[in-house]
Structures are given as structure tokens and as C-alpha cells.
Design a protein around this motif. Structure first.
Motif, PDB file in Angstrom:
ATOM      1  N   GLN A 121       7.211  18.593  49.438  1.00 48.68           N
ATOM      2  CA  GLN A 121       8.667  18.620  49.573  1.00 48.68           C
ATOM      3  C   GLN A 121       8.991  18.757  51.069  1.00 48.68           C
ATOM      4  O   GLN A 121       8.090  18.829  51.901  1.00 48.68           O
ATOM      5  CB  GLN A 121       9.237  19.810  48.795  1.00 48.68           C
ATOM      6  N   GLU A 122      10.277  18.859  51.372  1.00 47.48           N
ATOM      7  CA  GLU A 122      10.675  19.072  52.760  1.00 47.48           C
ATOM      8  C   GLU A 122      10.108  20.389  53.288  1.00 47.48           C
ATOM      9  O   GLU A 122       9.744  20.519  54.445  1.00 47.48           O
ATOM     10  CB  GLU A 122      12.215  19.089  52.906  1.00 47.48           C
ATOM     11  N   THR A 123      10.045  21.371  52.403  1.00 49.03           N
ATOM     12  CA  THR A 123       9.410  22.644  52.728  1.00 49.03           C
ATOM     13  C   THR A 123       8.153  22.746  51.875  1.00 49.03           C
ATOM     14  O   THR A 123       8.242  22.774  50.645  1.00 49.03           O
ATOM     15  CB  THR A 123      10.354  23.828  52.405  1.00 49.03           C
ATOM     16  N   PRO A 124       6.972  22.780  52.500  1.00 52.82           N
ATOM     17  CA  PRO A 124       5.731  22.838  51.716  1.00 52.82           C
ATOM     18  C   PRO A 124       5.664  24.093  50.842  1.00 52.82           C
ATOM     19  O   PRO A 124       6.165  25.147  51.218  1.00 52.82           O
ATOM     20  CB  PRO A 124       4.637  22.884  52.779  1.00 52.82           C
ATOM     21  N   ALA A 125       5.056  23.938  49.669  1.00 54.34           N
ATOM     22  CA  ALA A 125       4.859  25.059  48.745  1.00 54.34           C
ATOM     23  C   ALA A 125       3.356  25.191  48.492  1.00 54.34           C
ATOM     24  O   ALA A 125       2.729  24.266  47.981  1.00 54.34           O
ATOM     25  CB  ALA A 125       5.600  24.804  47.444  1.00 54.34           C
ATOM     26  N   PHE A 126       2.794  26.321  48.879  1.00 55.00           N
ATOM     27  CA  PHE A 126       1.367  26.550  48.672  1.00 55.00           C
ATOM     28  C   PHE A 126       1.073  26.806  47.202  1.00 55.00           C
ATOM     29  O   PHE A 126       1.833  27.485  46.514  1.00 55.00           O
ATOM     30  CB  PHE A 126       0.887  27.757  49.487  1.00 55.00           C
TER      31      PHE A 126
END
Length: 189
Positions: free
Chosen positions: A136-141
Motif C-alpha cells: 500500500q502507500e504505507t507499508p504494513a509488516f
């Protein structure tokens, strides 16, 4: 004192656990520690007589441990879950996998900068859930969380130990080998 951190999570497979002794294989650091949740359970019963409770009894049940790490290497998965690594170096998921019993050891930093060291002596872990998600625009671990069920050892009926390295009654040398082999009480001379 409250804890504020978590480090150094190790698993030590059990080689033998008899009435005479418990022995462990070399431990492996299973990943970079993120979370460890230890939940002991107790079961209670009541004896009712003469229109009231006449007696109560308690028994210790299974201790559930949930561990979250940054990753689980194939070596860690092989050791913890009884998986094989094939001749090509690939981790194989098989119906024949048999997770071994083992000890879990870790340490947690306290608010004063000292550490609480914990060891649980006999438990078995289940495979973690695998989650994958598109970027996504903000990575999610996505990190693995595995759950174990811990019981008492046969050799001495112990579940585990914990010790604070700032406790003046404890010989500091016991912490030197905490992650080399599961802690055992020093025999009296």
C-alpha cells in the motif's frame, strides 16, 4: 517492577524427559523478539454439601504461550516445528512433521534498566499463521506469531523459573549461561 522490553527468545528441544532427568539439545534463537504472552491456567472445583460449599480444589492446567518475532528462519522452523529441510535447502511442510517438546527462554527489560529472565521448561509450538498483503502507500509488516502449550516436566514437575538480574539474593553468574542451556538450580555442595 514493570517490564518495558523483550529480547533474546530461544527454543531448546528436549532430548529426554524422564522421572530421573530432563536433557536439552542446543538452543536456537528463533527470531528478533517482538512479543511474548504467557498465560497460565488453573481449573477449580467445588464440593457442595449441607446446602453450601464445603471444600474447593484447584489444579494447574496448560500454560499457553504466544510468541511474535520479526521472522522465523527455516532453521528455526525446522527445530521448533519438526520440519525437514530437503537436499535443495527448501523447507518442506509435511504430514509427517512432529514438533518436539522444548524449553523457551527470554529476557525482558525492566523500567530500571535491569532484566527479568524467564524460562519455561516443556512446551510444544504450533505452526504460525501466514499473512501476505499487497503493498500500500504505507507499508504494513506481516510478522509470524506462534502459539505453544506448556506443561510440567516429568523429572521434577517444574513449569519454569524467572529471575531478576538486579535481585541482590541471586548470584549474577546464573545469567551468564541463561541462553546456552535452560536454567537449572545449582546443586548444593
Amino acid at each position: 517492577m514493570a517490564t518495558i522490553g523483550l529480547r533474546d527468545i530461544y527454543f531448546f528441544p528436549i532430548l529426554t524427559d524422564t522421572e530421573e532427568e530432563t536433557t536439552y539439545d542446543t538452543g536456537i534463537r528463533i527470531g528478533k523478539a517482538m512479543q511474548a504472552n504467557v498465560q497460565p491456567s488453573f481449573n477449580s472445583a467445588e464440593l457442595r454439601a449441607e446446602d453450601g460449599v464445603a471444600a474447593t480444589a484447584d489444579a494447574r492446567g496448560v500454560t499457553t504461550v504466544t510468541v511474535q518475532t520479526d521472522d522465523l528462519s527455516k532453521k528455526s522452523q525446522s527445530v521448533m516445528f519438526g520440519k525437514k529441510i530437503n537436499s535443495d535447502g527448501v523447507l518442506v511442510d509435511s504430514e509427517d512433521d512432529r514438533p518436539p517438546y522444548g524449553a523457551l527462554a527470554f529476557r525482558s527489560e525492566k523500567a530500571n534498566g535491569a532484566y527479568r529472565y524467564v524460562v519455561l521448561y516443556k512446551g510444544k509450538f504450533t505452526l504460525p499463521e501466514s499473512n501476505y498483503e499487497t503493498k500500500q502507500e504505507t507499508p504494513a509488516f506481516q510478522t509470524p506469531t506462534t502459539t505453544g502449550r506448556f506443561i510440567r516436566r516429568e523429572s521434577d514437575r517444574l513449569y519454569g523459573n524467572d529471575a531478576d538480574d538486579d535481585d541482590s539474593e541471586i548470584d549474577k553468574s546464573i545469567f551468564d549461561n541463561w541462553f546456552d542451556t535452560p536454567y537449572e538450580e545449582t546443586p548444593e555442595a
